[in-house]
Design an enzyme around this catalytic site. Structure first.
Site, PDB file in Angstrom:
ATOM      1  N   LYS A 119      -8.074  -1.915 -37.542  1.00 41.29           N
ATOM      2  CA  LYS A 119      -8.148  -1.711 -38.823  1.00 41.29           C
ATOM      3  C   LYS A 119      -6.709  -2.420 -39.388  1.00 41.29           C
ATOM      4  O   LYS A 119      -6.151  -3.203 -39.082  1.00 41.29           O
ATOM      5  CB  LYS A 119      -8.033  -0.172 -39.189  1.00 41.29           C
TER       6      LYS A 119
HETATM    7  C1  PLP Z   1     -12.881   3.227 -37.723  1.00 42.00           C
HETATM    8  C2  PLP Z   1     -13.402   4.383 -38.818  1.00 42.00           C
HETATM    9  C3  PLP Z   1     -13.626   5.632 -38.752  1.00 42.00           C
HETATM   10  C4  PLP Z   1     -12.722   6.291 -37.394  1.00 42.00           C
HETATM   11  O1  PLP Z   1     -11.398   5.886 -37.080  1.00 42.00           O
HETATM   12  P1  PLP Z   1     -10.611   6.378 -36.030  1.00 42.00           P
HETATM   13  O2  PLP Z   1      -9.307   6.361 -36.197  1.00 42.00           O
HETATM   14  O3  PLP Z   1     -11.036   5.417 -34.749  1.00 42.00           O
HETATM   15  O4  PLP Z   1     -11.160   7.769 -35.758  1.00 42.00           O
HETATM   16  C5  PLP Z   1     -14.105   6.385 -39.640  1.00 42.00           C
HETATM   17  N1  PLP Z   1     -14.824   5.901 -40.589  1.00 42.00           N
HETATM   18  C6  PLP Z   1     -14.782   4.656 -40.615  1.00 42.00           C
HETATM   19  C7  PLP Z   1     -15.579   3.834 -41.858  1.00 42.00           C
HETATM   20  C8  PLP Z   1     -14.141   3.717 -39.721  1.00 42.00           C
HETATM   21  O5  PLP Z   1     -14.212   2.318 -39.809  1.00 42.00           O
END
Ligand code: PLP
Length: 387
Positions: free
Chosen positions: A188
């Site tokens: 991210k």
């Molecule tokens: C990555 C992601 C999540 C989950 O994130 P984590 O921190 O890995 O639990 C939830 N929603 C979206 C749209 C994502 O891309």
């Protein structure tokens, strides 16, 4: 392999983590509130609750909004499964609102029609979870107006979107929502290893989420029914251990220093892709005029490609060391959701989008030489497939 996304850490980021390792607190120390304050400053939200993932943030957000058995929660079919699972984990039912094929986000028109129908059936959702796909905001003003009219709460899934803006205000300000959720997974925008946060302007929601993060326990004497002494705490709700460690929070604080540079680098690379792909048979990402995307993902549509052509192109590019990806498999087509009654054809725009989508590598440290490799490989692959 050039990955589709990857973290960037400098020596200061590493030193920030090491400093915590040498300090008194590895968890429940000062780094978490410091990170929360920094998140508030960068988003404009009045409260931030840092947790161990966006998944955990989505869960405590649903719980704090009172989602439970008998409730319905709506999200987008084009998202990571966690956006829907949080409602199921609370015992609620999930339904989806089809996407706008231009922005890949929840379509306000579909939402309006579906809400009108749900009202007739007495099945209005308690919570709507729009997802800022790729880091570009949903049409939040429209979604918010509809939610107001039908009495729904809103959780923005901004897992892709820290650093982005909507109507010139940072995503995370919760101007059009009750709670906004962020992710700090390494692919991210910024990372804490694993990590996430729930942002809100509602102090009561924040307090409840803070308690849910720690077993549903409060230590506030004013909030307790009883008092036995300074050691006393009360569990008033069923919570979790979703706490972020101090090492992670220190990394998060340090990573936030890079936020603007990360987003600018992503935009510069995205614009370079736009230009280089102009002559290829692909649709480049659409930019909303009211938004500044965080550009977590650069997703193209392979114009006129069959699923077989997309699969062969994907395999060809992977074999050349290009870490292309597909975001996302429509959630309603996952076996778990099919067992709940969803079927192919339920959300045609999402399914059509899925057939031709391809994610190209994009991260701040992607070099121009690497990007040129991606572009050349894509051009060769398209040519081979007769696209
Ligand atoms: C990555 C992601 C999540 C989950 O994130 P984590 O921190 O890995 O639990 C939830 N929603 C979206 C749209 C994502 O891309």
């Amino acid at each position: 392999m050039i990955p589709y996304g990857r973290q960037y850490l400098d020596e200061d980021d590493i030193a920030a983590v090491v400093a915590v390792l040498r300090s008194d607190y590895l968890t429940q120390g000062p780094a978490v509130p410091r990170f929360e304050t920094a998140l508030q400053a960068c988003t404009g939200a009045q409260e931030a609750v840092a947790v161990q993932s966006a998944t955990a943030a989505l869960l405590i957000a649903c719980r704090a909004l009172g989602v439970g058995p008998g409730d319905v929660v709506w999200t987008s079919p084009i998202t990571f499964v966690a956006s829907a699972n949080c409602a199921r984990m609370c015992g609620a039912q999930v339904d989806f609102v089809d996407i706008d094929p231009t922005t890949f986000t929840m379509c306000p028109q579909h939402l309006a029609e579906k809400l009108a129908e749900a009202e007739r059936q007495g099945r209005v959702p308690k919570v709507i979870i729009p997802v800022h796909m790729c880091g570009q905001s949903c049409a939040m003003a429209d979604i918010h107006a509809l939610a107001q009219r039908y009495g729904c709460r809103i959780i923005e899934d901004a897992s892709h979107a820290i650093g982005g803006r909507y109507q010139d205000v940072p995503i995370g300000s919760c101007t059009y929502s009750d709670i906004t959720v962020l992710s700090f997974h390494p692919v991210k925008i910024i990372t804490t290893g694993e990590g996430g946060a729930a942002l809100t302007n509602d102090a009561d929601l924040a307090g409840h989420m803070r308690d849910l993060r720690s077993h549903g326990i409060t230590r506030d004497p004013d909030a307790c029914e009883d008092y036995h002494g300074p050691w006393y705490y009360e569990q008033y709700d069923l919570g979790y251990n979703s706490r972020l460690t101090d090492m992670q929070a220190a990394l998060g604080c340090s990573q936030l220093r890079h936020l603007n540079a990360f987003i600018e680098a992503r935009h510069a690379l995205a614009e370079r892709y736009d230009q280089a792909l102009a002559d290829l048979p692909v649709d480049i990402p659409y930019r909303r005029s009211d938004s500044y995307s965080a550009f977590h993902l650069y997703i193209i549509g392979l114009r006129g490609a069959s699923p077989e052509q997309r699969q062969r192109l994907f395999t060809f590019m992977r074999a050349q060391g290009i870490g292309v990806h597909v975001h996302y498999i429509p959630v309603h087509l996952q076996p778990y959701y099919r067992r709940l009654g969803f079927a192919p054809g339920d959300f045609p725009q999402a399914e059509r989008y899925y057939r031709t989508a391809l994610t190209l590598p994009l991260f701040p440290q992607l070099s121009h030489a690497q990007q040129d490799q991606v572009i050349a490989s894509l051009a060769d692959g398209c040519h081979q497939e007769g696209l």
